[in-house]
Enzyme design. Structure first.
Site, PDB file in Angstrom:
ATOM      1  N   ALA A 169       0.761  -1.211  -0.139  1.00 13.88           N
ATOM      2  CA  ALA A 169       0.003   0.096   0.123  1.00 13.88           C
ATOM      3  C   ALA A 169       0.860   1.204   0.061  1.00 13.88           C
ATOM      4  CB  ALA A 169      -0.856   0.037   1.008  1.00 13.88           C
ATOM      5  N   CYS A 170       0.407   2.456   0.430  1.00 11.83           N
ATOM      6  CA  CYS A 170       0.898   3.614   0.184  1.00 11.83           C
ATOM      7  C   CYS A 170       0.459   4.242  -1.195  1.00 11.83           C
ATOM      8  CB  CYS A 170       2.211   3.763   0.336  1.00 11.83           C
ATOM      9  SG  CYS A 170       2.862   3.976   2.052  1.00 11.83           S
ATOM     10  N   SER A 171       0.161   5.436  -1.276  1.00  9.98           N
ATOM     11  CA  SER A 171      -0.196   5.903  -2.569  1.00  9.98           C
ATOM     12  C   SER A 171       0.375   6.975  -2.838  1.00  9.98           C
ATOM     13  CB  SER A 171      -2.031   6.465  -2.520  1.00  9.98           C
ATOM     14  OG  SER A 171      -2.222   7.141  -1.510  1.00  9.98           O
TER      15      SER A 171
END
Length: 381
Positions: free
Chosen positions: A15-17
């Site tokens: 994840a992380c954007s």
């Protein structure tokens, strides 16, 4: 699914954007569309960090460095940190304006006292021989390492970072980026922390002068990278692996004045087997880079957007373990973790593609050039 199996899959490490939008014509726009794009990747974060960097937002103070500071702790600690930091800043700089950074009443977790200062260097003694940028870097490092509860998290000209603990759309609304600021380049980040604590200073972007970094992934070489950078005067004080990327970019691009193509080959170099198959000249160059800058190799999966005044850069690790999508529409250039977030704000695109691992994609105000364009995927309107 059993409880044991649920626990095994409870952590989404991919994840992380990250997101970037830039007008190649230099047209300024508010943060509204960037906030919307980040909201479309809400599922990639967990509310423990979000932030934005915006360029061209302070035209009235364009000739001055814009320092954004956070003062943490209880109210007494904040007041003491602000007093000590201002004593140092007003002694080291000519401060032309300072004020609290405006914010709304959007509910966010434990906000610190946030203040900004517009200033220019006031050099004395041995400092007069330093360039303005080097002088500023040394003062930023001093504040962040020597004054408790005071952190300079943005220090460039005509740009600023805005970040905190929360989902990015919450942080964007908290700083009223959709109403108060217009910039020609925006980057943004939604955080899913892995090995570092969630606090306001540890949210992305990380920056030094006008260079900012947003990052999806994990830098497993952090210890070696940090050691190398601290041997050269940097101090890693923000308790996260991404901080080394910002300082490495400053060292290589500003202090060592290396072209971007070489910087990419240092941070995400080809493997030795690939180097051995190159022609003699290229083999000598890549061998020298790997030997001289070996401690700056960024090991682990990563996708980053590096922004500077006038340009935006996307780069992944050499085997592309984290996603990165590039798209264009008219004079707009986008870099994102997901194509869907781009189409959320620009449903029709002129082109969209995924860059090769370890090869930078760059957009500049004066024009655009891309690496790996032969792999561009055409998109119908």
């Amino acid at each position: 699914m059993s409880v044991r199996r649920q626990k095994l899959y409870s952590k989404e490490i991919s994840a992380c954007s990250i997101f970037g939008a830039m007008s190649r014509a230099g047209e300024r726009f508010t943060g509204e569309r960037v906030i919307q794009a980040m909201a479309g990747m809400h599922h990639r974060g967990n509310g423990l960090g979000g932030g934005f960097a915006a360029y061209g937002i302070y035209p009235e103070f364009r000739d001055y460095y814009a320092f954004h500071l956070m003062f943490t702790g209880d109210s007494r600690a904040q007041r003491e940190a602000k007093r000590r930091a201002e004593e140092f800043l007003f002694r080291s700089f000519d401060v032309v304006h300072d004020e609290e950074i405006p914010h709304s009443d959007v509910c966010v977790r434990d906000p610190p006292l946030l203040w900004r200062y517009f200033l220019s260097p006031s050099k004395h003694g041995e400092d007069v021989h330093l360039s303005d940028d080097e002088y500023v870097v040394r003062k930023v490092i001093h504040v962040n390492s020597a004054i408790d509860n005071a952190y300079i998290f943005s220090s460039g000209k005509n740009m600023g970072c805005f970040k905190g603990v929360g989902y990015p759309e919450e942080i964007g609304r908290y700083f009223m980026l959709e109403r108060l600021y217009r910039g020609y380049l925006w980057t943004a980040h939604g955080r899913f922390p892995t090995n570092s604590q969630a606090w306001w200073g540890g949210a992305h972007p990380f920056g030094l002068l006008d260079t900012t970094v947003v990052h999806n992934g994990e830098i497993s070489s952090y210890g070696t990278n940090r050691w190398y950078l601290e041997m050269r005067g940097y101090k890693c004080t923000l308790h996260t692996d991404t901080e080394v990327l910002a300082y490495a970019a400053d060292l290589l691009m500003r202090r060592h004045d290396l072209p971007l193509e070489l910087v990419a080959k240092i941070l995400a170099p080809p493997v030795w087997d690939s180097i051995d198959r190159m022609d003699a000249a290229e083999r000598r160059l890549l061998t020298a880079l790997r030997r001289v800058y070996a401690p700056l190799l960024m090991n682990g999966p990563f996708a980053v957007i590096v922004a500077q005044s006038g340009r935006m850069i996307g780069l992944t690790d050499r085997i592309r373990l984290r996603p990165l999508t590039v798209a264009t529409r008219g004079d707009m250039f986008y870099i994102s973790s997901e194509e869907a977030s781009v189409r959320r704000i620009s449903p029709t695109l002129d082109s969209v593609w995924s860059p090769r691992g370890g090869e930078p994609v760059v957009c500049e105000l004066e024009g655009m050039f891309e690496r790996g364009l032969e792999h561009e995927i055409a998109v119908t309107a």
